[in-house]
Design an enzyme around this catalytic site. Structure first.
Site, PDB file in Angstrom:
ATOM      1  N   LYS A  57       0.840  -1.347  -0.018  1.00 57.93           N
ATOM      2  CA  LYS A  57       0.019  -0.032   0.129  1.00 57.93           C
ATOM      3  C   LYS A  57       0.859   1.141   0.059  1.00 57.93           C
ATOM      4  CE  LYS A  57      -2.477  -2.795  -0.504  1.00 57.93           C
ATOM      5  NZ  LYS A  57      -2.348  -4.355  -0.481  1.00 57.93           N
ATOM      6  N   GLY A 189      -4.640 -11.934 -10.086  1.00 56.28           N
ATOM      7  CA  GLY A 189      -5.285 -11.990  -8.698  1.00 56.28           C
ATOM      8  C   GLY A 189      -4.727 -10.370  -8.101  1.00 56.28           C
ATOM      9  N   GLY A 278      -0.827 -16.927  -6.097  1.00 52.24           N
ATOM     10  CA  GLY A 278      -1.433 -17.412  -4.887  1.00 52.24           C
ATOM     11  C   GLY A 278      -0.457 -18.015  -3.813  1.00 52.24           C
ATOM     12  N   ARG A 279      -0.611 -18.192  -2.688  1.00 55.14           N
ATOM     13  CA  ARG A 279       0.011 -18.452  -1.566  1.00 55.14           C
ATOM     14  C   ARG A 279      -0.423 -19.805  -0.967  1.00 55.14           C
ATOM     15  NH1 ARG A 279       3.005 -14.380   0.402  1.00 55.14           N
ATOM     16  NH2 ARG A 279       2.981 -14.942   2.464  1.00 55.14           N
ATOM     17  N   ALA A 327      -5.569 -10.323   6.124  1.00 53.81           N
ATOM     18  CA  ALA A 327      -4.823 -10.056   7.418  1.00 53.81           C
ATOM     19  C   ALA A 327      -6.254 -10.122   8.376  1.00 53.81           C
ATOM     20  CB  ALA A 327      -4.213  -8.807   7.251  1.00 53.81           C
ATOM     21  N   HIS A 451     -23.613  15.228   2.608  1.00 51.36           N
ATOM     22  CA  HIS A 451     -23.356  15.594   1.272  1.00 51.36           C
ATOM     23  C   HIS A 451     -22.328  16.509   1.252  1.00 51.36           C
ATOM     24  CE1 HIS A 451     -24.318  16.765  -2.656  1.00 51.36           C
ATOM     25  NE2 HIS A 451     -24.296  18.043  -2.288  1.00 51.36           N
TER      26      HIS A 451
HETATM   27  P1  FAD Z   1       1.730 -14.232   8.318  1.00 51.83           P
HETATM   28  O1  FAD Z   1       1.506 -12.847   7.873  1.00 51.83           O
HETATM   29  O2  FAD Z   1       2.335 -14.856   7.094  1.00 51.83           O
HETATM   30  O3  FAD Z   1       2.618 -14.296   9.618  1.00 51.83           O
HETATM   31  C1  FAD Z   1       3.071 -15.702   9.889  1.00 51.83           C
HETATM   32  C2  FAD Z   1       4.234 -15.494  10.777  1.00 51.83           C
HETATM   33  O4  FAD Z   1       4.435 -16.827  11.186  1.00 51.83           O
HETATM   34  C3  FAD Z   1       5.454 -15.018  10.209  1.00 51.83           C
HETATM   35  O5  FAD Z   1       5.802 -13.613  11.110  1.00 51.83           O
HETATM   36  C4  FAD Z   1       6.506 -16.007  10.030  1.00 51.83           C
HETATM   37  O6  FAD Z   1       7.838 -15.792  10.417  1.00 51.83           O
HETATM   38  C5  FAD Z   1       6.278 -17.041  11.389  1.00 51.83           C
HETATM   39  N1  FAD Z   1       6.400 -18.230  11.368  1.00 51.83           N
HETATM   40  C6  FAD Z   1       6.184 -19.173  10.406  1.00 51.83           C
HETATM   41  N2  FAD Z   1       6.512 -20.469  10.728  1.00 51.83           N
HETATM   42  C7  FAD Z   1       7.015 -20.304  12.202  1.00 51.83           C
HETATM   43  C8  FAD Z   1       7.701 -21.010  13.048  1.00 51.83           C
HETATM   44  N3  FAD Z   1       7.875 -22.507  12.741  1.00 51.83           N
HETATM   45  N4  FAD Z   1       8.349 -20.544  14.140  1.00 51.83           N
HETATM   46  C9  FAD Z   1       8.195 -19.380  14.409  1.00 51.83           C
HETATM   47  N5  FAD Z   1       7.507 -18.428  13.376  1.00 51.83           N
HETATM   48  C10 FAD Z   1       7.052 -18.648  12.378  1.00 51.83           C
HETATM   49  N6  FAD Z   1      -4.154  -8.948   3.166  1.00 51.83           N
HETATM   50  C11 FAD Z   1      -4.989  -8.092   3.480  1.00 51.83           C
HETATM   51  O7  FAD Z   1      -5.881  -8.330   4.065  1.00 51.83           O
HETATM   52  N7  FAD Z   1      -5.055  -6.884   2.628  1.00 51.83           N
HETATM   53  C12 FAD Z   1      -3.915  -6.477   2.045  1.00 51.83           C
HETATM   54  O8  FAD Z   1      -3.925  -5.459   1.460  1.00 51.83           O
HETATM   55  C13 FAD Z   1      -3.134  -7.407   1.791  1.00 51.83           C
HETATM   56  N8  FAD Z   1      -1.959  -7.104   0.841  1.00 51.83           N
HETATM   57  C14 FAD Z   1      -1.172  -8.217   0.818  1.00 51.83           C
HETATM   58  C15 FAD Z   1      -0.164  -7.791  -0.370  1.00 51.83           C
HETATM   59  C16 FAD Z   1       0.970  -8.723  -0.539  1.00 51.83           C
HETATM   60  C17 FAD Z   1       2.218  -8.235  -1.445  1.00 51.83           C
HETATM   61  C18 FAD Z   1       0.926 -10.037   0.008  1.00 51.83           C
HETATM   62  C19 FAD Z   1       1.843 -11.234  -0.136  1.00 51.83           C
HETATM   63  C20 FAD Z   1       0.078 -10.486   0.998  1.00 51.83           C
HETATM   64  C21 FAD Z   1      -1.237  -9.303   1.235  1.00 51.83           C
HETATM   65  N9  FAD Z   1      -2.261  -9.715   1.990  1.00 51.83           N
HETATM   66  C22 FAD Z   1      -3.191  -8.980   2.267  1.00 51.83           C
HETATM   67  C23 FAD Z   1      -2.428 -11.043   2.684  1.00 51.83           C
HETATM   68  C24 FAD Z   1      -1.983 -11.077   4.165  1.00 51.83           C
HETATM   69  O9  FAD Z   1      -0.522 -10.535   4.175  1.00 51.83           O
HETATM   70  C25 FAD Z   1      -2.091 -12.478   4.710  1.00 51.83           C
HETATM   71  O10 FAD Z   1      -3.330 -12.683   4.644  1.00 51.83           O
HETATM   72  C26 FAD Z   1      -1.639 -12.403   6.216  1.00 51.83           C
HETATM   73  O11 FAD Z   1      -0.364 -11.502   6.504  1.00 51.83           O
HETATM   74  C27 FAD Z   1      -1.861 -13.555   6.844  1.00 51.83           C
HETATM   75  O12 FAD Z   1      -1.464 -13.462   8.166  1.00 51.83           O
HETATM   76  P2  FAD Z   1      -0.878 -14.840   9.231  1.00 51.83           P
HETATM   77  O13 FAD Z   1      -0.714 -14.116  10.516  1.00 51.83           O
HETATM   78  O14 FAD Z   1      -1.848 -15.892   9.066  1.00 51.83           O
HETATM   79  O15 FAD Z   1       0.614 -15.273   8.465  1.00 51.83           O
HETATM   80  P1  NAD Z   2      -4.865 -14.585  -5.911  1.00 50.76           P
HETATM   81  O1  NAD Z   2      -5.293 -15.947  -5.437  1.00 50.76           O
HETATM   82  O2  NAD Z   2      -5.596 -13.509  -5.389  1.00 50.76           O
HETATM   83  O3  NAD Z   2      -4.545 -14.547  -7.414  1.00 50.76           O
HETATM   84  C1  NAD Z   2      -3.732 -15.604  -8.028  1.00 50.76           C
HETATM   85  C2  NAD Z   2      -3.956 -15.646  -9.458  1.00 50.76           C
HETATM   86  O4  NAD Z   2      -3.351 -16.269 -10.191  1.00 50.76           O
HETATM   87  C3  NAD Z   2      -5.727 -16.199  -9.713  1.00 50.76           C
HETATM   88  O5  NAD Z   2      -6.295 -15.479 -10.618  1.00 50.76           O
HETATM   89  C4  NAD Z   2      -5.315 -17.535 -10.474  1.00 50.76           C
HETATM   90  O6  NAD Z   2      -6.128 -17.951 -11.387  1.00 50.76           O
HETATM   91  C5  NAD Z   2      -4.035 -17.095 -11.171  1.00 50.76           C
HETATM   92  N1  NAD Z   2      -3.215 -18.228 -11.444  1.00 50.76           N
HETATM   93  C6  NAD Z   2      -2.845 -19.322 -10.627  1.00 50.76           C
HETATM   94  N2  NAD Z   2      -2.137 -20.100 -11.336  1.00 50.76           N
HETATM   95  C7  NAD Z   2      -1.755 -19.513 -12.648  1.00 50.76           C
HETATM   96  C8  NAD Z   2      -0.886 -19.780 -13.568  1.00 50.76           C
HETATM   97  N3  NAD Z   2      -0.065 -20.934 -13.466  1.00 50.76           N
HETATM   98  N4  NAD Z   2      -0.864 -19.111 -14.714  1.00 50.76           N
HETATM   99  C9  NAD Z   2      -1.528 -17.888 -14.444  1.00 50.76           C
HETATM  100  N5  NAD Z   2      -2.257 -17.666 -13.662  1.00 50.76           N
HETATM  101  C10 NAD Z   2      -2.249 -18.549 -12.611  1.00 50.76           C
HETATM  102  O7  NAD Z   2      -3.392 -14.707  -5.495  1.00 50.76           O
HETATM  103  P2  NAD Z   2      -2.097 -13.573  -5.143  1.00 50.76           P
HETATM  104  O8  NAD Z   2      -2.504 -12.714  -6.001  1.00 50.76           O
HETATM  105  O9  NAD Z   2      -0.910 -14.473  -5.433  1.00 50.76           O
HETATM  106  O10 NAD Z   2      -2.312 -13.363  -3.652  1.00 50.76           O
HETATM  107  C11 NAD Z   2      -1.942 -14.251  -2.639  1.00 50.76           C
HETATM  108  C12 NAD Z   2      -3.136 -13.970  -1.551  1.00 50.76           C
HETATM  109  O11 NAD Z   2      -2.888 -12.909  -0.862  1.00 50.76           O
HETATM  110  C13 NAD Z   2      -4.140 -13.881  -1.900  1.00 50.76           C
HETATM  111  O12 NAD Z   2      -5.323 -15.124  -1.356  1.00 50.76           O
HETATM  112  C14 NAD Z   2      -5.125 -12.769  -1.636  1.00 50.76           C
HETATM  113  O13 NAD Z   2      -6.209 -12.620  -1.068  1.00 50.76           O
HETATM  114  C15 NAD Z   2      -3.878 -12.345  -0.604  1.00 50.76           C
HETATM  115  N6  NAD Z   2      -3.577 -10.834  -0.916  1.00 50.76           N
HETATM  116  C16 NAD Z   2      -4.668  -9.805  -0.598  1.00 50.76           C
HETATM  117  C17 NAD Z   2      -4.529  -8.496  -0.927  1.00 50.76           C
HETATM  118  C18 NAD Z   2      -5.725  -7.698  -0.522  1.00 50.76           C
HETATM  119  O14 NAD Z   2      -6.453  -8.013   0.353  1.00 50.76           O
HETATM  120  N7  NAD Z   2      -5.728  -6.344  -1.297  1.00 50.76           N
HETATM  121  C19 NAD Z   2      -3.280  -8.097  -1.744  1.00 50.76           C
HETATM  122  C20 NAD Z   2      -2.537  -8.873  -2.002  1.00 50.76           C
HETATM  123  C21 NAD Z   2      -2.676 -10.225  -1.972  1.00 50.76           C
END
Ligand code: FAD
Ligand code: NAD
Length: 472
Positions: A57, A189, A278-279, A327, A451
């Site tokens: 962001k 995505g 995806g993740r 998150a 408004h």
């Molecule tokens: P994580 O945030 O992944 O945290 C897991 C933690 O566990 C990490 O700190 C890791 O170090 C720790 N850990 C793992 N294994 C161990 C272990 N064995 N011992 C000790 N520590 C460990 N979501 C939104 O809602 N809004 C957004 O705008 C958004 N934007 C995103 C943008 C990007 C580029 C990405 C990659 C993700 C985004 N997400 C967004 C998704 C969001 O980041 C995740 O859904 C969220 O962080 C998940 O939270 P969590 O606490 O489950 O896991």
């Molecule tokens: P995503 O699931 O949002 O999107 C992945 C996209 O990749 C999908 O549209 C899928 O059809 C496509 N795809 C999968 N395999 C493919 C392939 N082999 N070739 C081409 N396309 C393919 O996943 P992301 O964008 O990687 O984000 C990961 C996670 O992080 C998501 O679950 C998302 O909710 C979260 N995230 C959330 C935000 C937010 O809330 N604003 C921002 C970033 C990430």
């Protein structure tokens, strides 16, 4: 007696919130996390704060300012010369924001008396957790309850191996030190669209290759179509139904080959390639299965409706259990588990989890789409208000998009709200609250909205459910 009442593994938005809430409720709590930042220092906040929600962001905002100055400021009568971009300064700003917020979690832990433990956790059975510190020292601690919140990591694909130079995942794409002239993105995505937008606004020619035939397949179709059209206008070249077959690095370039419907085999040469498909759950080294915790065939930890795993006393929340990988979903699960451990009857309502994609304009929704309602045989009515008819949107100079509000045809209760427009991420909160209170379209229609605000579009869409919009 156990060392702690609760040990939380993982300090992302699921884990750190769970730990703070447990401590607030009087439980002796520790939170262990293994994250190291690029300088090798422990950093709290997980994916979200370090390499996810927050840094993305920060770059979206910076790049939007640049885009605005370049393309839209003149319309407001703002004239200037010599606009340029300093990527190092932009990244430094992003890094400062991350540092401030991750340190902030440490302060919150102190304030709430959560013991913050640095290192990797491994489950050893009998409510014990072995922690290997970053210097290799090991200690074993016990807890009455354990909460796993180990999050997720990017999903790799064999056809495009991450080399962290030319082919990167989302973490690499948050740290390009210059604007790639040609940028490829696999996956349209949330990450593909957000990070594709960042670099496109800064000048990259962006090509996005999406495997599915539909754009944003889980979103409302009309919203998805409007968003796709707008993003195309902004320069994102999105190819649907594209199946990537290879990505080969030669001479500091990546040649991406893909099959496209009707066109057949295609190739694109790019300077950087982001893989954002995806993740997947992060359970490496945790040894959850070894102590009897059930893991499903996609690697997610299995839990019951109150997030308890198959081992009594061990819970799991956030990305590691699947569902929306967001998150706020993980944080609310953390609160629910903490409160239930304290004997409260907290529940979480998954029907009202909001989704936001931070493109410009933003895409946000809560509840069900028309397509889902049709499939479920539920009759509904729709109110739709375009931002082009909103005075505030005109003043902003941002009139694309609309609010679509769906209500039950018989009871008028809100079933879903879908927004594409300026500040959709903020506007959706009203819909979430209304749905959480089991409100109806009529409730929103009878609510006074200031408004001129963008929220009037929500009001109008609510009026529209009953065919009585005033301004459209
Ligand atoms: P994580 O945030 O992944 O945290 C897991 C933690 O566990 C990490 O700190 C890791 O170090 C720790 N850990 C793992 N294994 C161990 C272990 N064995 N011992 C000790 N520590 C460990 N979501 C939104 O809602 N809004 C957004 O705008 C958004 N934007 C995103 C943008 C990007 C580029 C990405 C990659 C993700 C985004 N997400 C967004 C998704 C969001 O980041 C995740 O859904 C969220 O962080 C998940 O939270 P969590 O606490 O489950 O896991
Ligand atoms: P995503 O699931 O949002 O999107 C992945 C996209 O990749 C999908 O549209 C899928 O059809 C496509 N795809 C999968 N395999 C493919 C392939 N082999 N070739 C081409 N396309 C393919 O996943 P992301 O964008 O990687 O984000 C990961 C996670 O992080 C998501 O679950 C998302 O909710 C979260 N995230 C959330 C935000 C937010 O809330 N604003 C921002 C970033 C990430």
């Amino acid at each position: 007696m156990a060392d702690y009442n609760v040990i939380v593994i993982g300090a992302g938005p699921a884990g750190y919130v769970a730990a703070i809430r447990c401590a607030q409720l009087g439980m002796k709590t520790a939170c262990v996390d293994k994250w190291l930042n690029p300088s090798g220092k422990p950093s709290l906040g997980g994916t979200c704060l370090n390499v996810g929600c927050i840094p993305s962001k920060a770059l979206l905002d910076s790049s939007h300012h640049y885009y605005f100055l370049q393309k839209q400021a003149a319309e407001h009568g703002i004239k200037f010369g010599g606009l340029s971009i300093d990527i190092a300064a932009m990244l430094a700003r992003k890094n400062r924001i991350v540092k401030t917020l991750t340190k902030g979690i440490g302060s919150l832990f102190k304030q709430n008396k959560v013991a913050s433990l640095e290192g990797a956790a491994r489950l050893t059975g009998n409510q014990a957790v072995e922690i290997t510190a970053h210097n290799g020292n090991k200690q074993t601690l016990t807890a009455d309850k354990i909460i796993i919140a180990t999050g997720s990591i990017p999903t790799p694909i064999p056809v495009a191996t991450i080399d962290n130079k030319l082919i990167v995942d989302s973490t690499g794409a948050l740290a390009f030190d210059s604007v790639p002239k040609r940028l490829g993105v696999i996956g349209a995505g949330a990450i593909g669209l957000e990070l594709g937008s960042v670099w496109s606004r800064l000048g990259s020619q962006v090509t996005i290759l999406e495997a599915l035939p539909d754009f944003l397949a889980t979103a409302d179709r009309k919203i998805a179509t409007a968003a796709q059209r707008e993003l195309k206008k902004q320069g994102l070249d999105i190819h649907l139904g594209a199946s990537v077959t290879s990505a080969t690095v030669t001479n500091n370039e990546v040649t991406v080959s893909y099959q496209e419907p009707k066109k057949g085999e295609q190739q694109r040469v790019v300077d950087k390639l982001i893989v954002a498909v995806g993740r997947k759950p992060n359970t490496a080294g945790l040894e959850a299965a070894e102590i009897g915790i059930q893991i499903n065939d996609r690697g997610f930890i299995q839990v019951d409706e109150h997030r308890q795993t198959s081992v009594p006393g061990i819970y799991a929340i956030g990305d590691v259990i699947g569902g929306p990988m967001l998150a706020h979903k993980g944080s609310e699960e953390g609160v629910m588990v903490a409160e239930r451990l304290a004997g409260q009857k907290s529940e979480m309502s998954y029907e009202t989890v909001p989704w936001v994609i931070y493109t410009h304009p933003e895409i946000a929704w809560v509840g069900r789409t028309e397509e889902q309602l049709q499939a479920a045989g539920i009759e509904y009515k729709v109110g739709q208000f375009p931002f082009v008819a909103s005075g505030r949107a005109r003043a902003h100079g941002d009139t694309s998009g609309m609010v679509r509000l769906i209500a039950d045809a018989k009871t008028d209760s809100l079933l879903g709200v879908h927004i594409f427009g300026h500040s959709a991420s903020e506007l959706i909160a009203e819909a979430v609250v209304a749905m959480e209170f089991q409100g109806s379209a009529e409730d929103l229609a009878r609510t006074i909205h200031a408004h001129p605000t963008l929220s009037e579009a929500m009001h109008e869409a609510a009026l529209g459910v009953d065919g009585r919009m005033i301004h459209a």
